[in-house]
Scaffold this motif. Sequence first.
Motif, mmCIF file in Angstrom:
data_model
loop_
_atom_site.group_PDB
_atom_site.id
_atom_site.type_symbol
_atom_site.label_atom_id
_atom_site.label_comp_id
_atom_site.label_asym_id
_atom_site.label_seq_id
_atom_site.Cartn_x
_atom_site.Cartn_y
_atom_site.Cartn_z
ATOM 1 N N GLY A 1 0.817 -1.210 0.000
ATOM 2 C CA GLY A 1 0.000 0.000 0.000
ATOM 3 C C GLY A 1 0.850 1.258 0.000
ATOM 4 N N LEU A 2 1.972 1.223 0.728
ATOM 5 C CA LEU A 2 2.877 2.374 0.749
ATOM 6 C C LEU A 2 3.496 2.609 -0.626
ATOM 7 N N PHE A 3 3.890 1.525 -1.291
ATOM 8 C CA PHE A 3 4.466 1.670 -2.636
ATOM 9 C C PHE A 3 3.454 2.251 -3.613
ATOM 10 N N MET A 4 2.225 1.763 -3.544
ATOM 11 C CA MET A 4 1.196 2.267 -4.449
ATOM 12 C C MET A 4 0.865 3.727 -4.152
ATOM 13 N N ASP B 1 -11.161 -12.682 -4.609
ATOM 14 C CA ASP B 1 -10.224 -12.749 -5.715
ATOM 15 C C ASP B 1 -9.753 -11.341 -6.049
ATOM 16 N N GLY B 2 -8.430 -11.137 -6.003
ATOM 17 C CA GLY B 2 -7.887 -9.844 -6.367
ATOM 18 C C GLY B 2 -7.854 -8.833 -5.252
ATOM 19 N N SER B 3 -8.320 -9.201 -4.059
ATOM 20 C CA SER B 3 -8.247 -8.242 -2.958
ATOM 21 C C SER B 3 -6.806 -8.176 -2.467
ATOM 22 N N GLY B 4 -6.464 -7.086 -1.812
ATOM 23 C CA GLY B 4 -5.108 -6.893 -1.340
ATOM 24 C C GLY B 4 -4.686 -5.454 -1.513
ATOM 25 N N SER B 5 -3.394 -5.204 -1.282
ATOM 26 C CA SER B 5 -2.911 -3.826 -1.292
ATOM 27 C C SER B 5 -2.958 -3.207 -2.677
ATOM 28 N N LEU B 6 -2.687 -3.982 -3.725
ATOM 29 C CA LEU B 6 -2.668 -3.427 -5.084
ATOM 30 C C LEU B 6 -4.056 -2.958 -5.509
ATOM 31 N N VAL B 7 -4.998 -3.887 -5.543
ATOM 32 C CA VAL B 7 -6.350 -3.538 -5.975
ATOM 33 C C VAL B 7 -7.011 -2.629 -4.946
ATOM 34 N N GLY B 8 -6.700 -2.819 -3.662
ATOM 35 C CA GLY B 8 -7.255 -1.947 -2.641
ATOM 36 C C GLY B 8 -6.836 -0.501 -2.851
ATOM 37 N N SER B 9 -5.602 -0.274 -3.266
ATOM 38 C CA SER B 9 -5.139 1.087 -3.552
ATOM 39 C C SER B 9 -5.879 1.684 -4.738
ATOM 40 N N ILE B 10 -6.127 0.864 -5.754
ATOM 41 C CA ILE B 10 -6.850 1.353 -6.926
ATOM 42 C C ILE B 10 -8.280 1.713 -6.562
ATOM 43 N N VAL B 11 -8.922 0.842 -5.780
ATOM 44 C CA VAL B 11 -10.295 1.115 -5.360
ATOM 45 C C VAL B 11 -10.351 2.384 -4.514
ATOM 46 N N GLY B 12 -9.398 2.545 -3.607
ATOM 47 C CA GLY B 12 -9.368 3.742 -2.788
ATOM 48 C C GLY B 12 -9.183 5.004 -3.600
ATOM 49 N N ARG B 13 -8.377 4.939 -4.620
ATOM 50 C CA ARG B 13 -8.189 6.108 -5.490
ATOM 51 C C ARG B 13 -9.471 6.422 -6.249
ATOM 52 N N MET B 14 -10.181 5.381 -6.703
ATOM 53 C CA MET B 14 -11.446 5.610 -7.396
ATOM 54 C C MET B 14 -12.469 6.282 -6.476
ATOM 55 N N LEU B 15 -12.406 5.938 -5.189
ATOM 56 C CA LEU B 15 -13.342 6.511 -4.239
ATOM 57 C C LEU B 15 -12.966 7.929 -3.825
ATOM 58 N N GLY B 16 -11.846 8.428 -4.311
ATOM 59 C CA GLY B 16 -11.435 9.778 -3.974
ATOM 60 C C GLY B 16 -10.755 9.893 -2.632
ATOM 61 N N MET B 17 -10.241 8.807 -2.092
ATOM 62 C CA MET B 17 -9.608 8.825 -0.779
ATOM 63 C C MET B 17 -8.173 9.332 -0.889
ATOM 64 N N THR B 18 -7.686 9.918 0.177
ATOM 65 C CA THR B 18 -6.304 10.374 0.215
ATOM 66 C C THR B 18 -5.366 9.189 0.411
ATOM 67 N N LYS B 19 -4.076 9.449 0.202
ATOM 68 C CA LYS B 19 -3.086 8.392 0.387
ATOM 69 C C LYS B 19 -3.102 7.861 1.824
ATOM 70 N N THR B 20 -3.218 8.756 2.775
ATOM 71 C CA THR B 20 -3.222 8.346 4.179
ATOM 72 C C THR B 20 -4.428 7.471 4.497
ATOM 73 N N GLU B 21 -5.586 7.849 3.983
ATOM 74 C CA GLU B 21 -6.796 7.063 4.229
ATOM 75 C C GLU B 21 -6.674 5.671 3.619
#
Length: 224
Positions: A88-91, A142-162
Amino acid sequence: MWQTDAWGDADDRTSWLKVSAPFLLCGAFLVAVWFLLPAEQWLLLVGMMVAYVVPPLGRETIIPVGILLGLPWWLVALSLAFLDFAGGLFMAWNFPLVLRIPYAGPWIRRFMEAGRTFLDRRPWLERLYFLGLIAFVSLPFDGSGSLVGSIVGRMLGMTKTEVLTCITIGGIIGSFAIALGIDYVVDLIPPGAGIWVSLVVFLLIGSALLVTYRSYRQRHEMNA
């Protein structure tokens, strides 16, 4: 929908540090674990961490195998949760760089476009963004984790910290919940049963979970 922060879009003099820091943290973690485990178990843990990073294996597979092979349940869970944090930090710091990776970048862009369309039609989902992302990362989808979670969070408009907070919490909950459950099952197996009996028990549990998940997924697709 609120605006995100820059997500590391601007190049600066610390870009090399943002790329290398997650890997350096993983190296420091492995060095610390070296003093806790025999060499054979340390190598086993390293192999499992690599297998967790490379698809398609997830924590629901890695954790039972590690515990069955003699690794402490808490260490296996902590290791995978730490990998979720590092990913998540890398993403969060290098999202524009990931978008430039061949094959991965175009796939992420298509994923975000499709997901954004899905969310625009269901605005109520965005109100559950924080808890929803934690659940998404913690549950063995399937596909859950830091990679896809970071993408989903970005789609939701969340900040990096969130996003990083959700990924870290979700990784800890998901890894430790599975590890505790598997450790409990291991304690129920008689000490003299042997490894083959343990394997059969895990296979039966895994098969039951897989059938349940497949049935749920088929019903969900039919409803969709």
